[in-house]
Design a protein around this motif. Structure first.
Motif, short mmCIF file in Angstrom:
data_model
loop_
_atom_site.label_atom_id
_atom_site.label_comp_id
_atom_site.label_asym_id
_atom_site.label_seq_id
_atom_site.Cartn_x
_atom_site.Cartn_y
_atom_site.Cartn_z
N ALA A 334 0.83 -1.21 0.00
CA ALA A 334 0.00 0.00 0.00
C ALA A 334 0.87 1.26 0.00
O ALA A 334 0.58 2.23 -0.70
N GLU A 335 1.93 1.21 0.78
CA GLU A 335 2.84 2.37 0.84
C GLU A 335 3.57 2.57 -0.48
O GLU A 335 3.67 3.69 -0.99
N LYS A 336 4.10 1.48 -1.05
CA LYS A 336 4.84 1.57 -2.31
C LYS A 336 3.95 2.02 -3.46
O LYS A 336 4.35 2.81 -4.31
N ALA A 344 -1.86 9.94 -1.52
CA ALA A 344 -1.80 9.59 -0.10
C ALA A 344 -2.07 8.09 0.06
O ALA A 344 -2.85 7.49 -0.70
N LYS A 345 -1.42 7.51 1.03
CA LYS A 345 -1.58 6.07 1.27
C LYS A 345 -2.97 5.74 1.80
O LYS A 345 -3.48 6.43 2.67
N LYS A 346 -3.57 4.68 1.26
CA LYS A 346 -4.85 4.19 1.76
C LYS A 346 -4.63 3.15 2.86
O LYS A 346 -3.72 2.33 2.76
N GLU A 347 -5.46 3.22 3.87
CA GLU A 347 -5.40 2.24 4.95
C GLU A 347 -6.30 1.05 4.62
O GLU A 347 -7.21 1.16 3.79
N PHE A 348 -6.02 -0.07 5.28
CA PHE A 348 -6.85 -1.27 5.14
C PHE A 348 -7.43 -1.60 6.51
O PHE A 348 -6.68 -1.69 7.49
N SER A 349 -8.75 -1.75 6.58
CA SER A 349 -9.38 -2.07 7.85
C SER A 349 -9.01 -3.49 8.28
O SER A 349 -8.58 -4.31 7.46
N LYS A 350 -9.20 -3.77 9.57
CA LYS A 350 -8.90 -5.10 10.10
C LYS A 350 -9.73 -6.18 9.42
O LYS A 350 -9.23 -7.27 9.12
N ASP A 351 -11.02 -5.85 9.17
CA ASP A 351 -11.86 -6.88 8.54
C ASP A 351 -11.46 -7.12 7.09
O ASP A 351 -11.61 -8.22 6.57
N ALA A 352 -10.89 -6.10 6.45
CA ALA A 352 -10.38 -6.28 5.08
C ALA A 352 -9.17 -7.21 5.09
O ALA A 352 -9.04 -8.11 4.23
N ILE A 376 -6.78 -0.46 -3.89
CA ILE A 376 -6.43 0.95 -3.68
C ILE A 376 -7.10 1.83 -4.74
O ILE A 376 -7.60 2.92 -4.46
N ILE A 377 -7.16 1.32 -5.97
CA ILE A 377 -7.76 2.09 -7.06
C ILE A 377 -9.28 2.12 -6.95
O ILE A 377 -9.92 3.17 -7.11
N LEU A 378 -9.88 0.97 -6.64
CA LEU A 378 -11.34 0.85 -6.69
C LEU A 378 -12.03 0.99 -5.33
O LEU A 378 -13.22 1.32 -5.27
#
Length: 394
Positions: A334-336, A344-352, A376-378
């Motif tokens: 996600a960072e790369k 900006a970097k997108k976060e991923f929820s725990k359930d994801a 990240i795109i969609l």
């Protein structure tokens, strides 16, 4: 534009030195200080290319300024001047780090020559530092490219194995499914080895047509086949004193396997169309996604070559065998990807993350990286379990 500082308590001498420098080169930017303390304060605030400094001054003498300034900037050239000079004073200045010493009144040609050489030296130091910084940045970039992400038991076992075998000359066969990062293991072995100052040459045996693989590995002589317009060194020659990584070696032709076996046994190769033996000192790392025992049974791979290559065996597990690393891998990708997209970097929820762990990853890390980019795109921010269900789960 060279920036020069004159530290001199006598205004008349300062003026003379300034005029000499500016008459010699209009690009010189000359600044002045009337005593050692003032000069030292300017050195703390600005980056000078050269300091011309008197020795006998009030408040702080030149030798004290010299020592304190070099603590601030060890590469700053100092040209010391004094009307009370002798050999002992000159030697003391040089010992304390001055570039040169000139007696008052300064000889014009001697002064200008020393100034030019000192400025050239400072320029070379800057260039060398820039090159070193670029090399460090390149090494960091290479290191990041081949970083092994995760802290699973399986991955830690591989790290431990790498640390044990890297400093040896043992050949290593790396096995595992496609997309697991076998090339990362090879790069880590090379970087931790005594050969890391020399190149690691990679050959994807599956990507080279069978009729060209021998030329690619061992080189060829001009006219040895259609299209051989000049002599060409092969990958084994290019990897001399370094490492050659034979990726997907299970796809290599039997003819090429025989020549590789000879290279391993004798440390010699012969170019296609040539008769001269060439000595090569190469450490061989190989990788495959095939079951080589089965390939040997079916007559597709030489058993003697297998035993030559598999001194050390490292099996890289599929992602389904190290799912505890998925969270770290998602964070890394996600960072790369954010950096690559300039966003900006997108976060991923725990359930994801849990939903991703529940998936089967037949394409391994390579597949996970593509999925992270898709999400990240969609997906929303943060990416949710719903996004995983919409864009990943089939």
């Amino acid at each position: 534009m060279p920036n020069i500082l004159i530290i001199e308590d006598e205004p008349a001498i300062r003026n003379v030195l300034r005029d000499i420098l500016t008459d010699e080169d209009k690009t010189f930017k000359v600044e002045e200080a009337g005593d050692g303390e003032e000069g030292l304060e300017l050195i703390k605030k600005k980056d000078y290319d050269l300091v011309i400094c008197d020795i006998k001054m009030p408040k702080k003498d030149g030798l004290e300024v010299l020592q304190l300034a070099l603590n601030i900037n060890p590469d700053l050239p100092f040209l010391m001047i004094s009307g009370h000079g002798d050999i002992e004073t000159a030697v003391d200045c040089i010992k304390k780090g001055a570039y040169d010493y000139i007696s008052k009144p300064p000889d014009l040609n001697r002064l200008l020559n020393s100034v030019r050489i000192a400025l050239d030296r400072k320029s070379l130091i800057k260039q060398n530092r820039t090159l070193k910084d670029e090399n460090k940045a390149l090494k960091r970039k290479v290191s990041e490219k081949y970083e092994m992400i995760g802290n699973s038991d399986a991955l830690n076992e591989i790290r431990e194995m790498i640390n044990k075998v890297a400093s040896t000359e043992a050949r290593v066969l790396i096995t595992g499914p496609n997309g697991t990062g076998k090339e990362l293991v090879a790069h880590h072995i090379h970087e931790k080895s005594d050969r890391n100052k020399m190149p690691m040459i990679e050959v994807n045996c599956a990507a080279i047509p069978s009729e060209l693989i021998e030329s690619e590995l061992f080189g060829h002589m001009k006219g040895s086949f259609t299209g051989a317009h000049k002599d060409k060194a092969g990958k084994f020659e290019l990897a001399n004193k370094g490492t050659i990584f034979l990726d997907e070696i299970g796809d290599m032709s039997l003819s090429a396997q025989a020549k590789v076996l000879r290279a391993l046994q004798e440390g010699k190769i012969t170019r296609v169309g040539g008769d001269k033996e060439i000595n090569v000192d190469v450490r061989v790392l190989a990788a495959t996604n095939k079951d080589l025992a089965k390939e040997i049974e079916e007559g597709n791979f030489r058993e003697d070559l297998y035993h030559r290559l598999a001194v050390i065996l490292i099996k890289v597990p599929g992602l389904d065998e190290r799912k505890e690393d998925i969270e770290s891998l998602v964070e890394y990708f996600a960072e790369k990807i954010a950096i690559g997209h300039g966003e900006a970097k997108k976060e991923f929820s725990k359930d994801a993350i849990e939903a991703l762990k529940a998936q089967s990853w037949t394409g391994n890390i390579r597949e996970l990286r593509n999925v992270v980019e898709r999400l990240i795109i969609l997906g929303e921010n943060p990416v949710t379990k719903k996004d995983v269900a919409s864009f990943v789960i089939k």
